[in-house]
Design an enzyme around this catalytic site. Structure first.
Site, PDB file in Angstrom:
ATOM      1  N   HIS A 160       0.815  -1.227   0.000  1.00  0.00           N
ATOM      2  CA  HIS A 160       0.000   0.000   0.000  1.00  0.00           C
ATOM      3  C   HIS A 160       0.846   1.274   0.000  1.00  0.00           C
ATOM      4  O   HIS A 160       0.326   2.347  -0.306  1.00  0.00           O
ATOM      5  CB  HIS A 160      -0.936   0.016   1.213  1.00  0.00           C
ATOM      6  CG  HIS A 160      -1.906  -1.123   1.216  1.00  0.00           C
ATOM      7  ND1 HIS A 160      -2.833  -1.308   0.210  1.00  0.00           N
ATOM      8  CD2 HIS A 160      -2.077  -2.157   2.068  1.00  0.00           C
ATOM      9  CE1 HIS A 160      -3.527  -2.402   0.458  1.00  0.00           C
ATOM     10  NE2 HIS A 160      -3.096  -2.944   1.578  1.00  0.00           N
ATOM     11  N   ASP A 194      -2.352 -10.525  -2.854  1.00  0.00           N
ATOM     12  CA  ASP A 194      -2.905 -10.134  -1.552  1.00  0.00           C
ATOM     13  C   ASP A 194      -4.406  -9.842  -1.726  1.00  0.00           C
ATOM     14  O   ASP A 194      -4.842  -9.407  -2.793  1.00  0.00           O
ATOM     15  CB  ASP A 194      -2.176  -8.878  -1.049  1.00  0.00           C
ATOM     16  CG  ASP A 194      -2.605  -8.473   0.356  1.00  0.00           C
ATOM     17  OD1 ASP A 194      -1.881  -8.832   1.304  1.00  0.00           O
ATOM     18  OD2 ASP A 194      -3.650  -7.807   0.502  1.00  0.00           O
ATOM     19  N   HIS A 196      -6.034  -7.429  -0.669  1.00  0.00           N
ATOM     20  CA  HIS A 196      -6.302  -5.999  -0.879  1.00  0.00           C
ATOM     21  C   HIS A 196      -5.594  -5.488  -2.123  1.00  0.00           C
ATOM     22  O   HIS A 196      -4.504  -5.955  -2.470  1.00  0.00           O
ATOM     23  CB  HIS A 196      -5.827  -5.194   0.341  1.00  0.00           C
ATOM     24  CG  HIS A 196      -6.454  -5.642   1.631  1.00  0.00           C
ATOM     25  ND1 HIS A 196      -5.855  -6.547   2.467  1.00  0.00           N
ATOM     26  CD2 HIS A 196      -7.636  -5.299   2.192  1.00  0.00           C
ATOM     27  CE1 HIS A 196      -6.651  -6.758   3.523  1.00  0.00           C
ATOM     28  NE2 HIS A 196      -7.734  -6.013   3.376  1.00  0.00           N
ATOM     29  N   ASP A 284      -4.073 -13.242   2.778  1.00  0.00           N
ATOM     30  CA  ASP A 284      -5.309 -12.848   3.466  1.00  0.00           C
ATOM     31  C   ASP A 284      -6.575 -13.155   2.664  1.00  0.00           C
ATOM     32  O   ASP A 284      -7.680 -12.805   3.102  1.00  0.00           O
ATOM     33  CB  ASP A 284      -5.274 -11.378   3.921  1.00  0.00           C
ATOM     34  CG  ASP A 284      -4.652 -10.441   2.927  1.00  0.00           C
ATOM     35  OD1 ASP A 284      -4.315 -10.877   1.805  1.00  0.00           O
ATOM     36  OD2 ASP A 284      -4.498  -9.248   3.252  1.00  0.00           O
TER      37      ASP A 284
HETATM   38  C1  OKP Z   1      -2.842  -4.542   4.551  1.00  0.00           C
HETATM   39  B1  OKP Z   1      -2.490  -5.628   3.535  1.00  0.00           B
HETATM   40  C2  OKP Z   1      -8.545   1.679   8.223  1.00  0.00           C
HETATM   41  C3  OKP Z   1      -8.827   0.202   8.312  1.00  0.00           C
HETATM   42  C4  OKP Z   1      -8.246  -0.539   7.151  1.00  0.00           C
HETATM   43  C5  OKP Z   1      -6.201  -1.585   6.621  1.00  0.00           C
HETATM   44  C6  OKP Z   1      -6.024  -2.917   5.954  1.00  0.00           C
HETATM   45  C7  OKP Z   1      -4.626  -3.038   5.411  1.00  0.00           C
HETATM   46  C8  OKP Z   1      -4.316  -4.385   4.804  1.00  0.00           C
HETATM   47  N1  OKP Z   1      -8.030   2.185   9.427  1.00  0.00           N
HETATM   48  N2  OKP Z   1      -7.320  -1.536   7.513  1.00  0.00           N
HETATM   49  O1  OKP Z   1      -2.762  -6.963   3.942  1.00  0.00           O
HETATM   50  O2  OKP Z   1      -2.963  -5.451   2.234  1.00  0.00           O
HETATM   51 ZN    ZN Z   2      -4.008  -7.466   2.413  1.00  0.00          ZN
END
Ligand code: OKP
Ligand code: ZN
Length: 342
Positions: A160, A194, A196, A284
């Site tokens: 990210h 991933d 996300h 994930d």
């Molecule tokens: C990281 B990776 C906002 C809540 C969102 C972020 C998720 C990040 C995932 N405060 N939480 O595994 O892609």
């Molecule tokens: Zn993720």
């Protein structure tokens, strides 16, 4: 391809960083990005020394970080290193009108370099994030020197983080740093599995026609990072046509995932004809993952790995997400088994 164990990079100081909590849909939750994630993957690797060789990386050259990121991020994390023990800074103000005005020697300006509230800074952030980047840089180096597959047990994750901003548990874009190292003398594709969307990696290479970026992920209308990851984002300028987003519905299982991979992602990679592949290897999508929304099983990670390996390319797998810690070691090993199966 059975040429000795897979080189796996990890440094114990990556475990010094312990984020405590974040905000998810209005609730304060225990931070999912725990040290147990890396410890459990490490235990799975160490349990099979014939297949996995765990190696501590050398420090990442600051020049490698500087190529991928605005150096102000390094300054900011070094500023955070001066925070008192036990004190954490959670950016909560994210300026939009005066971007670029932040002073990275002032921790209170951290929000100028950040885009969410889930990515805390403390005295250990720099240590862990720089070793995490070092793992990816060294894994890329191992493949550049001829290893068919190398694995970076990067933690904290990275996909990210953009050139200018951290967020999404990511401080340096480890996969992007690996891709940049390889890009010097090869055409590179980055395949992000991933759960996300890999927004940081996309933004780093969206104007680059030498690096193809592909991400399969949960629908950003429902899942983090919400504002990008849509199919219409296909690259910009000379990079137009070199980014592919494949959002998949909640509940996507192994068969549906493999179908998307094999009918869209892999053909795009074959068409681009890279010389090396970086895999942003998030786990994930696992059915038990507390923040993911797919239904992948441990066997599916092996199938996904084998499918990717059928491309016949040298591969750098960089660990990204995966938050169901009891099974994360088995899932990482399954993916690596698949990746080394051809
Ligand atoms: C990281 B990776 C906002 C809540 C969102 C972020 C998720 C990040 C995932 N405060 N939480 O595994 O892609
Ligand atoms: Zn993720």
């Amino acid at each position: 391809m059975s040429t000795g164990p897979i080189p796996c990079f990890f440094h114990p100081e990556q475990l010094d960083f312990k984020p405590r909590y974040e905000w998810a849909f209005g609730e304060r939750i225990d931070h999912p990005e725990t040290t147990a994630r890396a410890e459990n993957i490490l235990a799975a690797l160490r349990a099979d020394p014939e297949r996995f060789e765990v190696i501590a990386p050398a420090r990442v050259p600051l020049g490698a970080i500087r190529q991928a990121h605005n150096y102000k991020l390094v300054t900011l994390y070094n500023t955070a290193s001066l925070l008192p023990e036990g004190e954490t800074f959670y950016p909560s103000v994210f300026p939009r009108e005066s971007l670029g005005k932040g002073d990275p020697t002032n921790i209170r300006h951290a929000g100028a370099f950040c885009f969410d509230s889930g990515t805390p800074l403390n005295a250990q952030t720099w240590t862990a994030a720089s070793w995490s980047a070092a793992c990816a840089f060294e894994a890329a180096g191992a493949v550049a020197k001829g290893a068919p597959l190398a694995y970076a047990l990067s933690r904290p994750p990275g996909h990210h983080a953009t050139r200018e901003h951290f967020g999404g548990y990511s401080y340096f874009n480890n996969s992007g740093i690996a891709a940049r190292r390889l890009r010097r003398d090869a055409r590179v594709a980055v395949l992000d599995i991933d759960f996300h969307h890999g927004n940081g990696t996309q933004s780093m290479f969206e104007r680059d026609d030498r690096v193809l970026t592909i991400s399969l992920h949960g629908d950003p209308l429902e899942y983090y990072p919400f504002y990008c990851g849509f199919p219409g984002e296909t690259g910009k300028g000379r990079g137009a046509g070199y980014n592919l987003n494949l959002p998949l519905p909640q509940g996507t299982d192994g068969d549906a995932y493999l179908d998307a991979l094999e009918s869209h992602a892999l053909p795009a990679i074959r068409h681009f004809a890279p010389e090396v592949l970086v895999i942003a290897a998030g786990l994930d999508g696992y059915y038990l993952d507390p923040i993911g929304g797919f239904a992948l099983r441990t066997e599916d990670f092996e199938r996904i790995g084998a499918s990717i390996a059928s491309l016949g390319l040298p591969m750098v797998a960089v660990q990204e997400g995966g938050y169901y810690t009891p099974d994360i070691g088995a899932n990482a090993a399954a993916l690596l088994t698949g990746l080394s199966s051809v």
